[in-house]
Design a protein around this motif. Structure first.
Motif, short mmCIF file in Angstrom:
data_model
loop_
_atom_site.label_atom_id
_atom_site.label_comp_id
_atom_site.label_asym_id
_atom_site.label_seq_id
_atom_site.Cartn_x
_atom_site.Cartn_y
_atom_site.Cartn_z
N GLY A 242 0.77 -1.23 0.00
CA GLY A 242 0.00 0.00 0.00
C GLY A 242 0.80 1.28 0.00
O GLY A 242 0.39 2.27 -0.59
N ASP A 243 1.96 1.28 0.68
CA ASP A 243 2.78 2.49 0.68
C ASP A 243 4.06 2.30 -0.13
O ASP A 243 4.94 3.17 -0.11
CB ASP A 243 3.09 2.97 2.10
N ALA A 244 4.17 1.17 -0.82
CA ALA A 244 5.23 0.91 -1.81
C ALA A 244 6.63 0.91 -1.23
O ALA A 244 7.59 1.24 -1.93
CB ALA A 244 5.14 1.93 -2.95
N ASP A 245 6.77 0.49 0.03
CA ASP A 245 8.12 0.35 0.56
C ASP A 245 8.58 -1.11 0.53
O ASP A 245 9.67 -1.43 0.99
CB ASP A 245 8.24 0.93 1.97
N ARG A 246 7.74 -2.01 0.00
CA ARG A 246 8.16 -3.40 -0.13
C ARG A 246 7.80 -3.94 -1.51
O ARG A 246 6.92 -3.41 -2.19
CB ARG A 246 7.57 -4.27 0.97
N LEU A 247 8.52 -5.00 -1.90
CA LEU A 247 8.37 -5.58 -3.23
C LEU A 247 8.40 -7.10 -3.14
O LEU A 247 9.26 -7.68 -2.48
CB LEU A 247 9.52 -5.12 -4.13
N ILE A 248 7.45 -7.74 -3.81
CA ILE A 248 7.48 -9.17 -4.06
C ILE A 248 7.43 -9.36 -5.58
O ILE A 248 6.71 -8.65 -6.28
CB ILE A 248 6.31 -9.90 -3.38
N VAL A 249 8.19 -10.32 -6.09
CA VAL A 249 8.30 -10.54 -7.53
C VAL A 249 7.65 -11.87 -7.91
O VAL A 249 7.65 -12.82 -7.12
CB VAL A 249 9.78 -10.51 -7.96
N VAL A 250 7.12 -11.93 -9.12
CA VAL A 250 6.57 -13.16 -9.69
C VAL A 250 7.30 -13.41 -11.00
O VAL A 250 7.41 -12.50 -11.85
CB VAL A 250 5.05 -13.02 -9.92
N ASP A 251 7.82 -14.63 -11.20
CA ASP A 251 8.53 -14.91 -12.45
C ASP A 251 7.54 -15.22 -13.57
O ASP A 251 6.32 -15.20 -13.37
CB ASP A 251 9.56 -16.04 -12.26
N GLU A 252 8.07 -15.51 -14.75
CA GLU A 252 7.20 -15.67 -15.93
C GLU A 252 6.28 -16.88 -15.83
O GLU A 252 5.28 -16.97 -16.56
CB GLU A 252 8.05 -15.76 -17.21
N MET A 331 13.10 -3.69 0.85
CA MET A 331 14.43 -3.67 0.27
C MET A 331 15.04 -2.29 0.53
O MET A 331 14.50 -1.28 0.07
CB MET A 331 14.38 -3.91 -1.24
N ILE A 332 16.14 -2.27 1.27
CA ILE A 332 16.80 -1.00 1.58
C ILE A 332 18.12 -0.95 0.83
O ILE A 332 19.04 -1.74 1.10
CB ILE A 332 17.05 -0.85 3.09
N LEU A 333 18.21 -0.06 -0.14
CA LEU A 333 19.42 0.12 -0.94
C LEU A 333 19.93 1.53 -0.66
O LEU A 333 19.49 2.51 -1.26
CB LEU A 333 19.09 -0.07 -2.42
N THR A 338 16.78 6.21 1.61
CA THR A 338 17.03 6.20 3.06
C THR A 338 16.07 5.28 3.80
O THR A 338 16.14 5.19 5.02
CB THR A 338 16.90 7.62 3.63
N THR A 339 15.21 4.63 3.06
CA THR A 339 14.26 3.69 3.67
C THR A 339 13.92 2.63 2.63
O THR A 339 14.42 2.68 1.50
CB THR A 339 13.00 4.43 4.15
N GLY A 340 13.12 1.63 2.99
CA GLY A 340 12.72 0.63 2.03
C GLY A 340 12.01 1.26 0.84
O GLY A 340 11.14 2.10 1.01
N ASP A 341 12.39 0.85 -0.36
CA ASP A 341 11.79 1.42 -1.57
C ASP A 341 11.54 0.31 -2.57
O ASP A 341 12.46 -0.16 -3.25
CB ASP A 341 12.70 2.49 -2.17
#
Length: 445
Positions: A242-252, A331-333, A338-341
């Motif tokens: 909802g606030d876009a600070d986390r990511l989950i990926v789905v492969d093909e 994911m913090i890069l 400066t925060t999860g993006d």
């Protein structure tokens, strides 16, 4: 003093119930404003929000609180949490505020605070602000009441910033990407950034109506994304919360890829280019043992913290690391945010896919995870983990797993839930011990 308002990630709760009311939001604005009004300059706070119906109410209350103690307010409208952190630093503001309950459904809301450096406030700073909530605020004189204004270019600023995290020679031409924004804060910026870099973008969760955030879409409900990726024959699917600070990926093939695999890929690529700092990666106690074993083969360490991206970030800053995160998708890069993006992490994954000659299903399967099982036990009241019978079962299970796996038990920081996780090489044993602990907690609760 016990913390009544602040939890592991700011203040969060059901709207118009308990702590998450307009009255509380105004008091937070006054208390945080009093805490940050220092020096003779004109003080400024940046306020963003996600797409919840209650965001309007909370925003208005915070504006009233901050302006009443003499702070000027800049409102951005719906934007991801990392965008607010970025703008706070860029606009030389004293404070940043994000109104969001992250991956929770719309009845909940929350308040996250960022300092002038764009980093989340420390536990100590939050405790000092909490103490101010119990005292009368120091109000500004009539002529020094703050002003409020809304800026219109915030989305463009953020899109430009996250695109700069990608090497200038990278384009996403030829990639078909499904982007699920959870009907949340990134519903415009994430698809736009990926499209501007050349990808064919198919969108999900980009029609917020105030009550549908995270509802059947997003990083905590990826079934719709999995089906869409297969249906569209896309190269990859990306799910934000909802606030876009986390990511989950789905492969093909529609297979889920969690934060551990994402961290492993990003760390590997950076290590190969001698860009990884700190000699490893920072994650939490929930990250899979397989990640730790994989990093060890590269001569890298896995530093573990308690659950919460703020604790990951604290360890990263203390140890000089630039990659960290959580299995749940934070994911913090630090080279870019400066925060999860979630959006920055997504662009890094797409960049790797462009450079790779392999499909996502191969590229993203970096290590073999050990069997891991997490179950939640909800309770109504009390302290189930303090029950002697529960403690005895936990001790017995830890003895059974010694040398073969791990047991992690923790109360949620945002809801009345006990999380029980175990992992090890024997999947049957993992399931048995988790069920045994969960049953003991249920009986005590």
């Amino acid at each position: 003093m016990g913390r009544k308002f602040f939890g592991t990630d700011g203040i969060r709760g059901r709207t118009n119930d308990s702590v998450m009311t307009a009255a509380t939001a105004m008091r937070v604005g006054q208390a945080a404003g009093n805490y940050f009004v220092r020096g003779g300059h004109r003080h400024r706070v940046v306020i963003g929000k996600d797409t919840r119906l209650s965001g309007y109410m909370m925003e208005s209350a915070l504006v009233a609180g901050f302006t009443s103690v003499g702070m000027d307010v800049i409102m951005t409208g719906p934007l991801p949490t990392p965008a607010i952190a970025l703008l706070t630093r860029e606009m030389r503001a004293d404070l940043g505020v994000m109104i969001s309950a992250s991956h929770n459904l719309f009845p909940d809301n929350g308040i996250k605070l960022f300092g002038p450096d764009g980093f989340k406030l420390s536990d100590e700073a939050e405790s000092e602000i909490e103490a101010l909530l119990d005292s009368e605020p120091k109000l500004a004189s009539a002529e020094n009441i703050g002003r409020a204004r809304r800026i219109e270019d915030a989305r463009g600023r953020y899109i430009h910033a996250i695109k700069n995290s990608v090497a200038s020679d990278i384009r996403f031409d030829g990639l078909k990407v499904v982007v699920d924004c959870a009907h949340g804060a990134a519903y415009e910026v994430a698809p736009s950034a990926i499209w501007e870099l050349g990808a064919d973008v198919v969108t999900l969760g980009v029609d917020p109506n105030g009550t549908n955030i995270n509802d059947g879409v997003g990083s905590t409900a990826i079934e719709a994304l999995q089906a869409k990726v297969v249906e569209e024959r896309a190269d990859i699917g990306l799910a934000l919360d909802g606030d876009a600070d986390r990511l989950i990926v789905v492969d093909e093939n529609g297979r889920k890829v969690d934060g551990d695999q994402i961290m492993a890929l990003i760390a590997t690529r950076m290590h190969e280019r001698d860009l990884l700092k700190g000699g490893g990666v920072v994650a939490t106690v929930m990250s899979n043992l397989g990640l730790e074993r994989y990093l060890d083969t590269l001569g890298l360490s896995l530093e573990r913290t308690k659950v919460g991206d703020r604790y990951v970030l604290e360890r990263m800053r203390a140890g000089g690391f630039n990659v960290g995160g959580e299995q749940s998708g934070h994911m913090i890069l630090l080279d870019h945010a400066t925060t999860g993006d979630g959006s920055v992490a997504a662009l890094r994954i797409l960049s790797s896919l462009v450079r790779s000659t392999r499909p996502a299903s191969e590229m993203l399967h970096v290590f073999e995870p050990v069997p891991q099982l997490l179950k939640n036990v909800r309770y109504d009241a009390g302290q189930p983990l303090e029950d002697h019978a529960v403690q005895r079962v936990i001790a017995e299970v830890e003895g059974e797993l010694a040398g073969k796996g791990r047991l992690v038990i923790r109360p949620s920081g945002t809801e009345p839930v006990i999380r029980v996780m175990a992992e090890g090489d024997d999947a049957g044993q993992v399931e048995r011990v988790v069920d045994r602990v969960c049953n003991a907690v249920r009986e005590a609760a």
